[in-house]
Design a protein around this motif. Sequence first.
Motif, PDB file in Angstrom:
ATOM      1  N   LEU A  59      -4.940  -3.858   6.923  1.00 16.30           N
ATOM      2  CA  LEU A  59      -4.303  -2.553   6.746  1.00 16.30           C
ATOM      3  C   LEU A  59      -3.252  -2.250   7.803  1.00 16.30           C
ATOM      4  CD1 LEU A  59      -7.535  -0.577   5.861  1.00 16.30           C
ATOM      5  CD2 LEU A  59      -5.650  -1.085   4.289  1.00 16.30           C
ATOM      6  N   GLY A  60      -3.299  -2.980   8.926  1.00 19.06           N
ATOM      7  CA  GLY A  60      -2.343  -2.753   9.999  1.00 19.06           C
ATOM      8  C   GLY A  60      -2.808  -1.685  10.968  1.00 19.06           C
ATOM      9  N   GLY A  61      -2.171  -1.662  12.124  1.00 17.98           N
ATOM     10  CA  GLY A  61      -2.511  -0.693  13.164  1.00 17.98           C
ATOM     11  C   GLY A  61      -1.999  -1.157  14.510  1.00 17.98           C
ATOM     12  N   VAL A  74      -1.056  -2.652   1.268  1.00 16.47           N
ATOM     13  CA  VAL A  74      -0.760  -1.221   1.285  1.00 16.47           C
ATOM     14  C   VAL A  74      -1.524  -0.584   0.136  1.00 16.47           C
ATOM     15  CG1 VAL A  74       1.026   0.543   1.130  1.00 16.47           C
ATOM     16  CG2 VAL A  74       1.516  -1.622   2.295  1.00 16.47           C
ATOM     17  N   GLY A  75      -2.566   0.149   0.455  1.00 14.17           N
ATOM     18  CA  GLY A  75      -3.402   0.751  -0.572  1.00 14.17           C
ATOM     19  C   GLY A  75      -4.526   1.532   0.070  1.00 14.17           C
ATOM     20  N   PRO A  76      -5.448   2.060  -0.732  1.00 16.61           N
ATOM     21  CA  PRO A  76      -6.549   2.864  -0.204  1.00 16.61           C
ATOM     22  C   PRO A  76      -7.404   2.088   0.791  1.00 16.61           C
ATOM     23  CG  PRO A  76      -6.375   3.096  -2.588  1.00 16.61           C
ATOM     24  CD  PRO A  76      -5.461   1.980  -2.198  1.00 16.61           C
ATOM     25  N   ARG A  77      -7.702   2.719   1.915  1.00 19.34           N
ATOM     26  CA  ARG A  77      -8.481   2.059   2.955  1.00 19.34           C
ATOM     27  C   ARG A  77      -9.886   1.712   2.476  1.00 19.34           C
ATOM     28  NH1 ARG A  77      -8.026   1.336   8.324  1.00 19.34           N
ATOM     29  NH2 ARG A  77      -9.959   0.838   9.420  1.00 19.34           N
ATOM     30  N   HIS A  78     -10.466   2.592   1.653  1.00 21.75           N
ATOM     31  CA  HIS A  78     -11.854   2.358   1.257  1.00 21.75           C
ATOM     32  C   HIS A  78     -11.994   1.084   0.425  1.00 21.75           C
ATOM     33  CE1 HIS A  78     -10.532   4.285  -2.528  1.00 21.75           C
ATOM     34  NE2 HIS A  78     -11.504   3.598  -3.078  1.00 21.75           N
ATOM     35  N   ILE A  79     -10.926   0.691  -0.286  1.00 18.02           N
ATOM     36  CA  ILE A  79     -10.989  -0.541  -1.071  1.00 18.02           C
ATOM     37  C   ILE A  79     -11.158  -1.744  -0.152  1.00 18.02           C
ATOM     38  CG2 ILE A  79      -9.574  -2.104  -2.479  1.00 18.02           C
ATOM     39  CD1 ILE A  79      -8.535   0.284  -3.969  1.00 18.02           C
ATOM     40  N   VAL A  80     -10.375  -1.776   0.908  1.00 20.39           N
ATOM     41  CA  VAL A  80     -10.475  -2.879   1.868  1.00 20.39           C
ATOM     42  C   VAL A  80     -11.829  -2.861   2.564  1.00 20.39           C
ATOM     43  CG1 VAL A  80      -9.522  -3.831   4.003  1.00 20.39           C
ATOM     44  CG2 VAL A  80      -7.986  -3.009   2.208  1.00 20.39           C
ATOM     45  N   VAL A 235     -11.834  -3.191  -7.715  1.00 20.94           N
ATOM     46  CA  VAL A 235     -10.629  -3.119  -8.539  1.00 20.94           C
ATOM     47  C   VAL A 235      -9.437  -2.762  -7.658  1.00 20.94           C
ATOM     48  CG1 VAL A 235      -9.503  -1.981 -10.486  1.00 20.94           C
ATOM     49  CG2 VAL A 235     -11.967  -2.433 -10.557  1.00 20.94           C
ATOM     50  N   LEU A 236      -8.421  -3.615  -7.679  1.00 13.96           N
ATOM     51  CA  LEU A 236      -7.194  -3.350  -6.926  1.00 13.96           C
ATOM     52  C   LEU A 236      -6.212  -2.625  -7.838  1.00 13.96           C
ATOM     53  CD1 LEU A 236      -6.631  -6.659  -4.931  1.00 13.96           C
ATOM     54  CD2 LEU A 236      -7.838  -4.600  -4.230  1.00 13.96           C
ATOM     55  N   PRO A 237      -5.844  -1.393  -7.511  1.00 13.57           N
ATOM     56  CA  PRO A 237      -4.962  -0.622  -8.387  1.00 13.57           C
ATOM     57  C   PRO A 237      -3.498  -0.943  -8.124  1.00 13.57           C
ATOM     58  CG  PRO A 237      -5.594   0.726  -6.525  1.00 13.57           C
ATOM     59  CD  PRO A 237      -6.293  -0.603  -6.347  1.00 13.57           C
ATOM     60  N   LEU A 238      -2.661  -0.530  -9.058  1.00 17.44           N
ATOM     61  CA  LEU A 238      -1.231  -0.552  -8.813  1.00 17.44           C
ATOM     62  C   LEU A 238      -0.903   0.483  -7.740  1.00 17.44           C
ATOM     63  CD1 LEU A 238      -0.072  -0.726 -12.523  1.00 17.44           C
ATOM     64  CD2 LEU A 238       0.368  -2.493 -10.796  1.00 17.44           C
ATOM     65  N   PRO A 239       0.218   0.322  -7.027  1.00 18.12           N
ATOM     66  CA  PRO A 239       0.580   1.308  -5.992  1.00 18.12           C
ATOM     67  C   PRO A 239       0.618   2.721  -6.561  1.00 18.12           C
ATOM     68  CG  PRO A 239       1.990  -0.623  -5.842  1.00 18.12           C
ATOM     69  CD  PRO A 239       1.186  -0.795  -7.094  1.00 18.12           C
ATOM     70  N   GLU A 240       0.071   3.673  -5.789  1.00 20.65           N
ATOM     71  CA  GLU A 240      -0.061   5.039  -6.279  1.00 20.65           C
ATOM     72  C   GLU A 240       1.287   5.737  -6.454  1.00 20.65           C
ATOM     73  OE1 GLU A 240      -2.652   7.161  -3.733  1.00 20.65           O
ATOM     74  OE2 GLU A 240      -4.454   6.059  -4.355  1.00 20.65           O
ATOM     75  N   SER A 241       2.244   5.446  -5.591  1.00 22.18           N
ATOM     76  CA  SER A 241       3.521   6.151  -5.637  1.00 22.18           C
ATOM     77  C   SER A 241       4.675   5.159  -5.594  1.00 22.18           C
ATOM     78  CB  SER A 241       3.640   7.109  -4.446  1.00 22.18           C
ATOM     79  OG  SER A 241       3.720   6.390  -3.231  1.00 22.18           O
ATOM     80  N   ALA A 242       5.835   5.648  -5.991  1.00 21.62           N
ATOM     81  CA  ALA A 242       7.026   4.813  -5.951  1.00 21.62           C
ATOM     82  C   ALA A 242       7.365   4.407  -4.523  1.00 21.62           C
ATOM     83  CB  ALA A 242       8.203   5.548  -6.593  1.00 21.62           C
ATOM     84  N   GLU A 243       7.219   5.337  -3.577  1.00 22.20           N
ATOM     85  CA  GLU A 243       7.547   5.024  -2.190  1.00 22.20           C
ATOM     86  C   GLU A 243       6.630   3.946  -1.629  1.00 22.20           C
ATOM     87  OE1 GLU A 243      10.168   5.821  -0.353  1.00 22.20           O
ATOM     88  OE2 GLU A 243      10.873   6.704  -2.223  1.00 22.20           O
ATOM     89  N   GLU A 245       5.241   1.575  -3.369  1.00 23.71           N
ATOM     90  CA  GLU A 245       5.646   0.312  -3.980  1.00 23.71           C
ATOM     91  C   GLU A 245       6.949  -0.191  -3.374  1.00 23.71           C
ATOM     92  OE1 GLU A 245       5.715  -1.756  -8.399  1.00 23.71           O
ATOM     93  OE2 GLU A 245       5.329   0.390  -8.191  1.00 23.71           O
ATOM     94  N   VAL A 246       7.873   0.710  -3.088  1.00 19.38           N
ATOM     95  CA  VAL A 246       9.119   0.319  -2.416  1.00 19.38           C
ATOM     96  C   VAL A 246       8.806  -0.297  -1.056  1.00 19.38           C
ATOM     97  CG1 VAL A 246      11.219   1.206  -1.318  1.00 19.38           C
ATOM     98  CG2 VAL A 246      10.609   1.954  -3.619  1.00 19.38           C
ATOM     99  N   ASP A 247       7.862   0.288  -0.343  1.00 22.66           N
ATOM    100  CA  ASP A 247       7.475  -0.223   0.968  1.00 22.66           C
ATOM    101  C   ASP A 247       6.901  -1.630   0.849  1.00 22.66           C
ATOM    102  OD1 ASP A 247       6.922  -0.148   3.774  1.00 22.66           O
ATOM    103  OD2 ASP A 247       4.848   0.358   3.326  1.00 22.66           O
ATOM    104  N   ILE A 248       6.033  -1.835  -0.153  1.00 22.41           N
ATOM    105  CA  ILE A 248       5.435  -3.157  -0.360  1.00 22.41           C
ATOM    106  C   ILE A 248       6.514  -4.185  -0.676  1.00 22.41           C
ATOM    107  CG2 ILE A 248       3.922  -4.509  -1.861  1.00 22.41           C
ATOM    108  CD1 ILE A 248       2.278  -1.914  -2.269  1.00 22.41           C
ATOM    109  N   VAL A 249       7.391  -3.854  -1.610  1.00 25.26           N
ATOM    110  CA  VAL A 249       8.451  -4.793  -2.008  1.00 25.26           C
ATOM    111  C   VAL A 249       9.360  -5.103  -0.821  1.00 25.26           C
ATOM    112  CG1 VAL A 249      10.456  -5.114  -3.499  1.00 25.26           C
ATOM    113  CG2 VAL A 249       8.379  -4.071  -4.420  1.00 25.26           C
TER     114      VAL A 249
END
Length: 375
Positions: A59-61, A74-80, A235-243, A245-249
């Motif tokens: 998750l980074g830090g 880049v996603g929900p912390r609880h999933i990781v 379950v790994l979801p798609l990015p929640e927001s456009a921003e 997803e832009v950050d991931i890309v």
Amino acid sequence: MRVSVEPMSMERGEAAAEVLRPHAEHTFAAELAALAAQDDRPRPARWKLSPWAVATYLLGGALPDGTVITPKYVGPRHIVEVAVTTLATDRALLLLGVPGTAKTWVSEHLAAAVSGDSTLLVQGTAGTPEEAIRYGWNYARLLAQGPSRDALVPSPVMRAMAAGAVARVEELTRVPADVQDTLITILSEKTLPIPELGQEVQAVRGFNLIATANDRDRGVNELSSALRRRFNTVVLPLPESAEAEVDIVSRRVAQIGRSLDLPAPPDGLDEIRRVVTVFRELRDGVTADGRTRLKSPSGALSTAEAISVVTHGLALAAHFGDGVLRPSDVAAGVLGAVVRDPAADRVIWREYLEAVVRERDGWTDFYRACREVTP
């Protein structure tokens, strides 16, 4: 019986300089070492890092000494946290999601952080044989000596069991059902019988398994209820927001660009945002403002595909342009990603271009570039 495993070795400097895509444990060796040096929390048997440090790696830090750990996911912390905790138990981990949700990426980095080795991998296909999960034989030695330890060829899963490491099985639902079921005894009894030798391999502490599967593949080779019970499914979801997803890309394109020696574009964020917006709107079936309903094409239009489109555009800009990422550099890639079915998808794409892209402020150059490449 234990099978000794010699890890694949490579000088990290050589890996960074010569290999097109170094394994995660080589690419991020400095971050893993920094985490290990400052990680004073309890570690499960044979883990290189504590569960907390593994989650921080993904998750980074920032560490107390100022070392910055870059986000791998880049996603929900609880999933990781759930995924990492699962690996510390006696249940295997199944990463489930639509194509392009970073299942393989997360799997690799989890194995790298936990075991320091992400290479114990079985790639699932319709032709994956049982030997890929259990073991095979060196037939020259088998014919010369008969069944023996020297003639046995351990699978990545067997090697992981013997070493107390994490094994990976990619695209589990593509594997034939009878081959999938060879995992049941391994995951439930933590043992792998070798009847030809009258022996078995017992998993040592630290062993576990990560499998990945696509939501869209559930009808291909559905997991049996007996096998599914051996997994904890995340379950790994798609990015929640456009921003997001832009950050991931942006992050992944920058990493890939460095590995390919592509110059960093002076400003490619606008084109990345356009590609992400197009993909999100078409796969969601509605424009970002919610005002216009859209038809969705047959392709997944995943984050991984957006990364591929932008990377290709960056290569075009570097080698055949002025180094600045422009609409003309990504237009063909967007067309190729959207139009998978030439008949149906081309109609959907043209309707989207005329009804949405042409009317959008600041998108004139992008519209023209896409029209030029659309037959």
